[in-house]
Design an enzyme around this catalytic site. Structure first.
Site, mmCIF file in Angstrom:
data_model
loop_
_atom_site.group_PDB
_atom_site.id
_atom_site.type_symbol
_atom_site.label_atom_id
_atom_site.label_comp_id
_atom_site.label_asym_id
_atom_site.label_seq_id
_atom_site.Cartn_x
_atom_site.Cartn_y
_atom_site.Cartn_z
ATOM 1 N N GLU A 164 3.360 1.946 2.279
ATOM 2 C CA GLU A 164 4.056 2.441 3.658
ATOM 3 C C GLU A 164 5.504 2.102 3.530
ATOM 4 O OE1 GLU A 164 2.396 0.678 7.180
ATOM 5 O OE2 GLU A 164 0.236 1.608 6.838
ATOM 6 N N ASP A 220 0.867 -1.025 -0.016
ATOM 7 C CA ASP A 220 -0.025 0.056 -0.064
ATOM 8 C C ASP A 220 0.662 1.345 0.014
ATOM 9 O OD1 ASP A 220 0.935 0.059 2.517
ATOM 10 O OD2 ASP A 220 -1.016 0.151 3.659
ATOM 11 N N ARG A 273 12.334 25.604 -3.508
ATOM 12 C CA ARG A 273 11.722 26.560 -4.565
ATOM 13 C C ARG A 273 10.574 27.144 -3.779
ATOM 14 N NH1 ARG A 273 11.852 23.437 -10.267
ATOM 15 N NH2 ARG A 273 11.703 21.496 -8.784
ATOM 16 N N THR A 291 13.305 21.500 -16.018
ATOM 17 C CA THR A 291 12.721 21.099 -17.395
ATOM 18 C C THR A 291 13.762 21.690 -18.558
ATOM 19 O OG1 THR A 291 11.163 23.123 -17.349
ATOM 20 C CG2 THR A 291 10.450 21.102 -16.524
ATOM 21 N N ALA A 292 14.622 22.371 -18.227
ATOM 22 C CA ALA A 292 15.857 22.967 -18.951
ATOM 23 C C ALA A 292 15.160 23.900 -20.010
ATOM 24 C CB ALA A 292 16.572 21.702 -20.008
ATOM 25 N N LYS A 297 14.559 37.638 -17.835
ATOM 26 C CA LYS A 297 13.511 36.691 -18.157
ATOM 27 C C LYS A 297 12.176 36.780 -17.259
ATOM 28 C CE LYS A 297 14.043 32.821 -15.156
ATOM 29 N NZ LYS A 297 14.122 31.401 -15.016
ATOM 30 N N ASP A 301 19.141 34.196 -14.797
ATOM 31 C CA ASP A 301 17.966 35.107 -14.251
ATOM 32 C C ASP A 301 18.714 35.962 -13.446
ATOM 33 O OD1 ASP A 301 18.153 33.857 -11.854
ATOM 34 O OD2 ASP A 301 16.566 32.338 -12.611
#
Length: 317
Positions: A41, A39, A98, A227-228, A196, A173
């Protein structure tokens, strides 16, 4: 302290790295039984005595994130109930990093929640690498040793002759400028910044470029590649502005779909990642080079046990 007084255990998320750390430290990996019931666990049983010992558990909270976090919490509880002297969790990749602030009303701060869970379970120290935001260290009420992979990444590029005025370090960024500046110091070069916007999670759009990249070899640096989209869009943008080659490096290769396809099709010549997250065979491509953080984590472990400075590991010689 005698090495026999120290025990190193592996969770299931990054067994290979745990074995490398134990080998570098000079002690066998501990015996543990980890079972998942039908299950879902999780059952953890420590198969050797840890009473009065300093114990280190290696477990990245990478995909499947919730499974690996729950396994780590149960592992900590088992050690606490077995009377371990100290429970030090080595989390090379800290999941939920994040979600470190509220950017909209009624959002959770999940990285703080995970910190609370680890502390409540019984962890006495956290050793982690390149958190998404440095302030996450303050979410813990126990000591946090924040390791950096940047010296390893820098040495890799220096070894390839990629340093000096013909190189530019690119931050994908504005938030990554501090990280880019540190790498630029090691490589003795200038930086550029991509401005960006992120219309929604896991989607980015290049708006502007700050800095000079024409005629230079560009090296992107980030804490993780998920996700590049950010890295590949950024690479296309700087190549269009006259860069002659593009490389990328990060500490954590999350590589959620369709990252591998994007990286394979991109103009990036090489992507350097560490083994903070185990890279499955299905995601191993020629462009991706993995460097190990085993030595730096084993040395940090030794310094923690002997009450020596850990920060000295990251000072530029």
């Amino acid at each position: 302290m005698e090495k026999s007084e120290v025990k190193i255990f592996a969770g299931t998320s990054n067994v290979e790295l745990a074995h490398k750390i134990a080998k570098k430290y000079g002690t066998p990996i501990g015996d543990v039984e980890i079972v998942r019931f039908k299950d879902g666990e999780v059952y953890v049983c420590i198969d050797e005595t840890v009473r009065g010992r300093d114990v280190f558990v290696v477990q990245s909270t990478s995909e499947p994130v919730n499974e690996n976090i729950m396994e780590l919490l149960i592992f900590i509880d088992a050690l606490k109930r077995a009377s371990a002297k100290s429970i030090n969790v080595i989390i090379p990749y800290y999941g939920y990093a994040r979600q470190d602030r509220k950017s909209r009303p009624r959002e959770p701060i999940t990285s703080k929640l995970v910190a609370n869970l680890l502390t409540t379970a019984g962890a006495t120290r956290v050793v982690t690498m390149d958190l998404h935001a440095d302030q996450i260290q303050g979410f813990f009420d126990i000591p946090v040793d924040h390791m950096q992979a940047l010296p390893l990444l820098a040495k890799h590029f220096v070894g390839k002759g990629l340093y000096g005025e013909n190189v530019v370090v690119v931050s994908p960024d504005v938030g990554g400028v501090k990280r880019a500046r540190k790498l630029a110091e090691w490589l003795d070069c200038k930086i550029a910044i991509i401005d960006k916007r992120r219309p929604k999670p896991n989607m980015s759009e290049v708006m502007n470029l700050i800095g000079e990249v024409e005629g230079k070899v560009a090296i992107f640096i980030d804490d993780m590649i998920d996700t590049a989209g950010t890295i590949t869009n950024g690479a296309e943008a700087i190549m269009a502005r006259g860069a002659i080659e593009a490389y990328a490096c990060c500490t954590h290769g999350v590589f959620s779909d369709p990252a591998i396809e994007r990286l394979q099709a991109s103009c990036l010549k090489e992507i350097i990642v560490t083994d903070s997250i185990a890279l499955p065979k299905s995601k191993q491509i020629d462009k991706i080079k993995v460097i190990s953080v085993d030595e730096i984590l084993a040395e940090a472990l030794r310094r923690i046990v002997n009450n020596e400075s850990v920060s000295e590991l990251f000072e530029k010689k």
